[in-house]
Design a protein around this motif. Structure first.
Motif, mmCIF file in Angstrom:
data_model
loop_
_atom_site.group_PDB
_atom_site.id
_atom_site.type_symbol
_atom_site.label_atom_id
_atom_site.label_comp_id
_atom_site.label_asym_id
_atom_site.label_seq_id
_atom_site.Cartn_x
_atom_site.Cartn_y
_atom_site.Cartn_z
ATOM 1 N N ILE A 138 0.848 -1.196 0.000
ATOM 2 C CA ILE A 138 0.000 0.000 0.000
ATOM 3 C C ILE A 138 0.882 1.244 0.000
ATOM 4 O O ILE A 138 1.754 1.406 0.858
ATOM 5 C CB ILE A 138 -0.936 0.036 1.221
ATOM 6 N N VAL A 139 0.632 2.103 -0.985
ATOM 7 C CA VAL A 139 1.253 3.435 -1.039
ATOM 8 C C VAL A 139 0.159 4.443 -0.705
ATOM 9 O O VAL A 139 -0.917 4.404 -1.302
ATOM 10 C CB VAL A 139 1.835 3.734 -2.432
ATOM 11 N N THR A 140 0.423 5.321 0.243
ATOM 12 C CA THR A 140 -0.610 6.246 0.721
ATOM 13 C C THR A 140 -0.176 7.693 0.554
ATOM 14 O O THR A 140 0.994 8.040 0.792
ATOM 15 C CB THR A 140 -0.930 5.970 2.203
ATOM 16 N N CYS A 141 -1.129 8.521 0.154
ATOM 17 C CA CYS A 141 -0.934 9.974 0.097
ATOM 18 C C CYS A 141 -2.059 10.625 0.888
ATOM 19 O O CYS A 141 -3.231 10.356 0.632
ATOM 20 C CB CYS A 141 -0.955 10.460 -1.349
ATOM 21 N N VAL A 142 -1.706 11.442 1.864
ATOM 22 C CA VAL A 142 -2.686 12.184 2.658
ATOM 23 C C VAL A 142 -2.519 13.654 2.322
ATOM 24 O O VAL A 142 -1.512 14.276 2.682
ATOM 25 C CB VAL A 142 -2.484 11.960 4.171
ATOM 26 N N HIS A 168 -1.281 -0.970 -4.318
ATOM 27 C CA HIS A 168 -2.512 -0.194 -4.202
ATOM 28 C C HIS A 168 -2.174 1.217 -3.755
ATOM 29 O O HIS A 168 -1.292 1.426 -2.910
ATOM 30 C CB HIS A 168 -3.459 -0.837 -3.177
ATOM 31 N N LEU A 169 -2.901 2.204 -4.293
ATOM 32 C CA LEU A 169 -2.692 3.615 -3.949
ATOM 33 C C LEU A 169 -3.910 4.153 -3.206
ATOM 34 O O LEU A 169 -5.014 4.158 -3.736
ATOM 35 C CB LEU A 169 -2.460 4.439 -5.215
ATOM 36 N N LEU A 170 -3.696 4.598 -1.976
ATOM 37 C CA LEU A 170 -4.772 5.183 -1.170
ATOM 38 C C LEU A 170 -4.601 6.704 -1.170
ATOM 39 O O LEU A 170 -3.552 7.220 -0.778
ATOM 40 C CB LEU A 170 -4.728 4.670 0.272
ATOM 41 N N LEU A 171 -5.638 7.409 -1.605
ATOM 42 C CA LEU A 171 -5.643 8.863 -1.598
ATOM 43 C C LEU A 171 -6.598 9.333 -0.504
ATOM 44 O O LEU A 171 -7.812 9.167 -0.616
ATOM 45 C CB LEU A 171 -6.078 9.408 -2.958
ATOM 46 N N VAL A 172 -6.036 9.897 0.550
ATOM 47 C CA VAL A 172 -6.814 10.349 1.704
ATOM 48 C C VAL A 172 -6.949 11.860 1.638
ATOM 49 O O VAL A 172 -5.950 12.581 1.529
ATOM 50 C CB VAL A 172 -6.141 9.933 3.021
ATOM 51 N N GLY A 173 -8.166 12.361 1.716
ATOM 52 C CA GLY A 173 -8.416 13.792 1.660
ATOM 53 C C GLY A 173 -9.494 14.099 0.635
ATOM 54 O O GLY A 173 -9.888 13.244 -0.160
ATOM 55 N N TYR A 198 -7.724 4.229 -4.689
ATOM 56 C CA TYR A 198 -8.850 4.324 -3.761
ATOM 57 C C TYR A 198 -8.966 5.758 -3.260
ATOM 58 O O TYR A 198 -8.035 6.284 -2.636
ATOM 59 C CB TYR A 198 -8.645 3.382 -2.572
ATOM 60 N N PHE A 199 -10.090 6.394 -3.522
ATOM 61 C CA PHE A 199 -10.359 7.734 -3.012
ATOM 62 C C PHE A 199 -11.116 7.601 -1.688
ATOM 63 O O PHE A 199 -12.299 7.282 -1.674
ATOM 64 C CB PHE A 199 -11.185 8.533 -4.025
ATOM 65 N N LEU A 200 -10.428 7.829 -0.591
ATOM 66 C CA LEU A 200 -11.018 7.590 0.732
ATOM 67 C C LEU A 200 -11.683 8.825 1.321
ATOM 68 O O LEU A 200 -12.392 8.717 2.326
ATOM 69 C CB LEU A 200 -9.944 7.070 1.694
ATOM 70 N N GLY A 201 -11.458 10.019 0.725
ATOM 71 C CA GLY A 201 -12.063 11.233 1.262
ATOM 72 C C GLY A 201 -11.463 11.610 2.603
ATOM 73 O O GLY A 201 -10.350 11.204 2.950
ATOM 74 N N TYR A 202 -12.212 12.394 3.359
ATOM 75 C CA TYR A 202 -11.745 12.813 4.686
ATOM 76 C C TYR A 202 -11.840 11.635 5.642
ATOM 77 O O TYR A 202 -12.883 10.968 5.724
ATOM 78 C CB TYR A 202 -12.589 13.975 5.203
ATOM 79 N N CYS A 203 -10.777 11.350 6.356
ATOM 80 C CA CYS A 203 -10.743 10.216 7.275
ATOM 81 C C CYS A 203 -10.256 10.654 8.647
ATOM 82 O O CYS A 203 -9.287 11.418 8.755
ATOM 83 C CB CYS A 203 -9.817 9.117 6.751
ATOM 84 N N ARG A 204 -10.899 10.150 9.674
ATOM 85 C CA ARG A 204 -10.452 10.420 11.042
ATOM 86 C C ARG A 204 -9.429 9.394 11.526
ATOM 87 O O ARG A 204 -8.800 9.584 12.567
ATOM 88 C CB ARG A 204 -11.649 10.442 12.003
ATOM 89 N N ASP A 205 -9.292 8.291 10.791
ATOM 90 C CA ASP A 205 -8.393 7.224 11.227
ATOM 91 C C ASP A 205 -7.094 7.210 10.418
ATOM 92 O O ASP A 205 -6.559 6.143 10.106
ATOM 93 C CB ASP A 205 -9.088 5.868 11.140
ATOM 94 N N VAL A 206 -6.576 8.389 10.101
ATOM 95 C CA VAL A 206 -5.339 8.485 9.322
ATOM 96 C C VAL A 206 -4.184 7.722 9.976
ATOM 97 O O VAL A 206 -3.442 7.011 9.284
ATOM 98 C CB VAL A 206 -4.963 9.959 9.071
ATOM 99 N N PRO A 207 -3.986 7.819 11.300
ATOM 100 C CA PRO A 207 -2.884 7.055 11.899
ATOM 101 C C PRO A 207 -2.972 5.548 11.623
ATOM 102 O O PRO A 207 -1.959 4.908 11.343
ATOM 103 C CB PRO A 207 -3.024 7.354 13.399
#
Length: 378
Positions: free
Chosen positions: A206-210, A237-242, A263-272
């Motif tokens: 998983i590669v993530t961008c916040v 997999h690419l997770l786009l948070v925000g 994956y467009f996850l939108g605003y997330c409170r569980d970023v950690p």
């Protein structure tokens, strides 16, 4: 709630989301010292509920992020009314538009001292000429209304000195907004529910961008590199948070070009938790102050691939805690991510080095730095 307080402190920003994401620990610091905390910002985009939950009194001021927007005239009037109704012992301003208007009206209305945290001056090495023509003269003008300037990266520190601020007198360098290292340690026993919800195997990468989906965060560069990576690695997999104004544009690009496993996850409170379950973190911004998302990723022990811009390069040591790539260098971004995807040991080594480096940016340290500054003016 506010009886018998030592005095009133106002936190001012263009939007509440900025205050909610970055400044709640500092509001609570002052509340614990007996001060009555107020917050003023635009409610657009949310965040007000989180600020109110601290016990702060919120005032809606219709700021616009654009300095050219006519909404800011109304914001100016609302701010005048607030300063006529209350006198604050200290005002801490953030974000360019709110900070400029806030400093000006605070001086006109004879408010208490004003601190300004520059989360990344809009004039910087490589900035567009229009930024220098607009923001640099405004900051020169606002110098006389600023009792104390707080900067969070070395380039801005040098710029502040050129503006006339003096280190130790009215110029202070702090280690960003801080990151709670203990919180990331406490997540180690939590299972992989993010992967489970998305149907991602525990052995996949998983590669993530916040990041807010705005032009500055430069997601187009990331998607261009990802298009090539996803064709080569079917287990990534690419997770786009925000969220943000460009989300529909980015989603359209992914659909139209059939870029897989985004994956467009939108605003997330569980970023950690998302970061804990990620393998690599990336941020491809055109401009930064000192990105909290990189700090959080390093606290979670993840290697970082970022663009070589102010703020990001203060945190990422190329070849040690991650990789820095030049703006616009799609191939360089591809190769940096590729090297980490293919080398688990490198991911672990860089992640460990990043967690060690980020100790200097711990929330406890930053709270101590800010407490000393606050008490100097209160």
């Amino acid at each position: 709630m506010f009886t018998n307080s030592k005095g009133k402190v106002l936190f001012l920003a263009t939007v509440y989301t900025h205050l909610a994401y970055f400044h709640i620990p500092f509001m609570q610091l002052l509340q614990n010292k007996g001060y009555e905390v107020h917050a003023a910002a635009s409610p657009d985009g949310g965040g007000k509920e989180d600020v109110e939950a601290t016990g702060a009194k919120c005032w809606d001021i219709p700021f616009s992020r654009s300095p050219y927007s006519p909404k800011n005239w109304r914001a100016l009037k609302e701010l005048c009314r607030l300063f006529e109704a209350y006198r604050f012992n200290l005002i801490h301003v953030h974000t360019p538009v709110a900070a400029f208007l806030g400093r000006f009206i605070a001086r006109v209305k004879n408010q208490g001292p004003v601190l300004y945290t520059a989360h990344g001056f809009h004039f910087y090495r490589g900035a567009p000429l229009k930024n220098w023509l607009l923001y640099y003269p405004l900051e020169r003008l606002a110098f006389r209304w600023t009792e104390g300037l707080i900067v969070i990266n070395r380039e801005d520190f040098e710029s502040a000195c050129r503006l006339g601020f003096e280190p130790g007198r009215n110029l202070f360098y702090v280690h960003g907004v801080g990151v709670d290292l203990g919180y990331y340690t406490s997540l180690s026993s939590i299972g992989e529910y993010v992967r489970a919800e998305l149907g991602i195997s525990s052995s996949d990468i998983i590669v993530t961008c916040v990041a807010e989906m705005s032009p500055n965060k430069n997601h187009m560069l990331l998607l261009s590199a990802w298009k090539k990576l996803s064709a080569e690695y079917s287990h990534c997999h690419l997770l786009l948070v925000g969220k943000g104004e460009l989300m529909p544009v980015l989603q359209k690009k992914v659909r139209k070009e059939k870029i897989p496993r985004v994956y467009f996850l939108g605003y997330c409170r569980d970023v950690p938790q998302i970061l804990r379950e990620s393998d690599i973190f990336t941020l491809t911004s055109k401009r930064e102050g000192l990105p909290k998302s990189i700090m959080e990723a390093m606290a979670a022990g993840k290697p970082v691939v970022a663009t070589n811009v102010r703020g990001s390069r203060d945190l990422v040591e190329h070849g040690k805690t991650g990789f820095l790539v030049e703006l616009g260098d799609t191939e360089g971004l591809f190769l940096a991510l590729k090297s980490l995807i293919e080398n688990e040991e490198l991911r672990k080594t860089m992640g460990k080095a990043g967690r060690e480096k980020i100790k200097d940016y711990s929330l406890d340290r930053v709270l101590n730095e800010m407490e000393a500054i606050y008490m100097r003016y209160l």
